[in-house]
Design a protein around this motif. Structure first.
Motif, PDB file in Angstrom:
ATOM      1  N   MET A   1       0.836  -1.173   0.000  1.00 14.24           N
ATOM      2  CA  MET A   1       0.000   0.000   0.000  1.00 14.24           C
ATOM      3  C   MET A   1       0.882   1.236   0.000  1.00 14.24           C
ATOM      4  SD  MET A   1      -3.278  -0.738   2.193  1.00 14.24           S
ATOM      5  CE  MET A   1      -4.086  -2.302   2.221  1.00 14.24           C
ATOM      6  N   THR A   2       0.253   2.362  -0.142  1.00 17.98           N
ATOM      7  CA  THR A   2       0.961   3.618  -0.043  1.00 17.98           C
ATOM      8  C   THR A   2       0.050   4.649   0.617  1.00 17.98           C
ATOM      9  OG1 THR A   2       2.152   5.364  -1.214  1.00 17.98           O
ATOM     10  CG2 THR A   2       0.302   4.356  -2.372  1.00 17.98           C
ATOM     11  N   ASN A   3       0.636   5.468   1.442  1.00 24.76           N
ATOM     12  CA  ASN A   3      -0.115   6.550   2.073  1.00 24.76           C
ATOM     13  C   ASN A   3       0.120   7.869   1.347  1.00 24.76           C
ATOM     14  OD1 ASN A   3      -1.360   5.018   4.096  1.00 24.76           O
ATOM     15  ND2 ASN A   3       0.498   5.059   5.316  1.00 24.76           N
ATOM     16  N   ILE A   4       0.971   7.830   0.301  1.00 24.67           N
ATOM     17  CA  ILE A   4       1.262   9.044  -0.457  1.00 24.67           C
ATOM     18  C   ILE A   4       0.815   8.837  -1.899  1.00 24.67           C
ATOM     19  CG2 ILE A   4       3.052  10.625  -1.241  1.00 24.67           C
ATOM     20  CD1 ILE A   4       4.714   9.794   1.146  1.00 24.67           C
ATOM     21  N   THR A   5      -0.414   9.183  -2.165  1.00 23.73           N
ATOM     22  CA  THR A   5      -0.935   9.126  -3.528  1.00 23.73           C
ATOM     23  C   THR A   5      -2.129  10.056  -3.633  1.00 23.73           C
ATOM     24  OG1 THR A   5      -1.723   7.729  -5.332  1.00 23.73           O
ATOM     25  CG2 THR A   5      -2.472   7.152  -3.123  1.00 23.73           C
ATOM     26  N   SER A   6      -2.289  10.623  -4.810  1.00 19.52           N
ATOM     27  CA  SER A   6      -3.489  11.420  -5.059  1.00 19.52           C
ATOM     28  C   SER A   6      -4.430  10.666  -5.991  1.00 19.52           C
ATOM     29  CB  SER A   6      -3.106  12.765  -5.683  1.00 19.52           C
ATOM     30  OG  SER A   6      -2.422  12.549  -6.904  1.00 19.52           O
ATOM     31  N   ASN A   7      -4.039   9.442  -6.370  1.00 16.16           N
ATOM     32  CA  ASN A   7      -4.852   8.616  -7.251  1.00 16.16           C
ATOM     33  C   ASN A   7      -6.044   8.075  -6.466  1.00 16.16           C
ATOM     34  OD1 ASN A   7      -5.892   6.247  -8.599  1.00 16.16           O
ATOM     35  ND2 ASN A   7      -4.079   6.322  -9.914  1.00 16.16           N
ATOM     36  N   GLN A   8      -7.219   8.574  -6.795  1.00 13.41           N
ATOM     37  CA  GLN A   8      -8.418   8.206  -6.049  1.00 13.41           C
ATOM     38  C   GLN A   8      -8.772   6.727  -6.200  1.00 13.41           C
ATOM     39  OE1 GLN A   8     -10.055  10.197  -3.761  1.00 13.41           O
ATOM     40  NE2 GLN A   8      -8.208  11.374  -4.143  1.00 13.41           N
ATOM     41  N   LEU A   9      -8.428   6.125  -7.337  1.00 16.33           N
ATOM     42  CA  LEU A   9      -8.688   4.702  -7.529  1.00 16.33           C
ATOM     43  C   LEU A   9      -7.858   3.875  -6.546  1.00 16.33           C
ATOM     44  CD1 LEU A   9     -10.100   2.465  -9.098  1.00 16.33           C
ATOM     45  CD2 LEU A   9      -8.177   2.517 -10.713  1.00 16.33           C
ATOM     46  N   ILE A  10      -6.577   4.195  -6.403  1.00 16.29           N
ATOM     47  CA  ILE A  10      -5.712   3.473  -5.459  1.00 16.29           C
ATOM     48  C   ILE A  10      -6.196   3.681  -4.030  1.00 16.29           C
ATOM     49  CG2 ILE A  10      -3.386   3.361  -4.464  1.00 16.29           C
ATOM     50  CD1 ILE A  10      -2.298   3.900  -7.285  1.00 16.29           C
ATOM     51  N   ILE A  11      -6.533   4.905  -3.686  1.00 13.64           N
ATOM     52  CA  ILE A  11      -7.028   5.193  -2.335  1.00 13.64           C
ATOM     53  C   ILE A  11      -8.284   4.363  -2.052  1.00 13.64           C
ATOM     54  CG2 ILE A  11      -8.082   6.976  -0.871  1.00 13.64           C
ATOM     55  CD1 ILE A  11      -6.169   8.996  -2.309  1.00 13.64           C
ATOM     56  N   GLY A  12      -9.209   4.355  -2.993  1.00 15.49           N
ATOM     57  CA  GLY A  12     -10.455   3.600  -2.823  1.00 15.49           C
ATOM     58  C   GLY A  12     -10.213   2.100  -2.749  1.00 15.49           C
ATOM     59  N   ASN A  13      -9.319   1.602  -3.602  1.00 13.84           N
ATOM     60  CA  ASN A  13      -9.027   0.170  -3.591  1.00 13.84           C
ATOM     61  C   ASN A  13      -8.362  -0.259  -2.288  1.00 13.84           C
ATOM     62  OD1 ASN A  13     -10.126  -0.022  -6.121  1.00 13.84           O
ATOM     63  ND2 ASN A  13      -8.192  -0.305  -7.186  1.00 13.84           N
TER      64      ASN A  13
END
Length: 92
Positions: A1-13
């Protein structure tokens, strides 16, 4: 996982992944590969995915050092009722 992303798909997944594991009472360790202290885990992930010809799309799921699936694989396992098998939790 990552806590540093602005990609909403990754955050949601990542959020959905945690929900699925929590709902099924499956213990897990969330490893943030964007954290510099986890460089060894990030390098392990990169090597493993490269060997398997898998893309580095987070989240990725392992059982200890054994690759299980990516998020799409997890969703397929939930839909086909094979979650424990795909996560390698059915070993005796």
């Amino acid at each position: 996982m990552t806590n540093i992303t602005s990609n909403q798909l990754i955050i949601g997944n990542q959020r959905k992944l945690k929900h699925i594991l929590d709902t099924n009472k499956i213990d897990y360790i969330d490893i943030d590969i964007s954290d510099p202290k986890n460089i060894n885990e990030k390098e392990f992930l990169q090597r493993t995915l490269s060997t398997l010809n898998q893309k580095m799309i987070l989240p990725q799921i392992f059982n200890n050092d054994e690759y299980c699936c990516d998020f799409d694989g997890l969703i397929s396992a939930v839909e086909s009722n094979t979650l424990k098998q795909i996560l390698k939790l059915d070993k005796n």
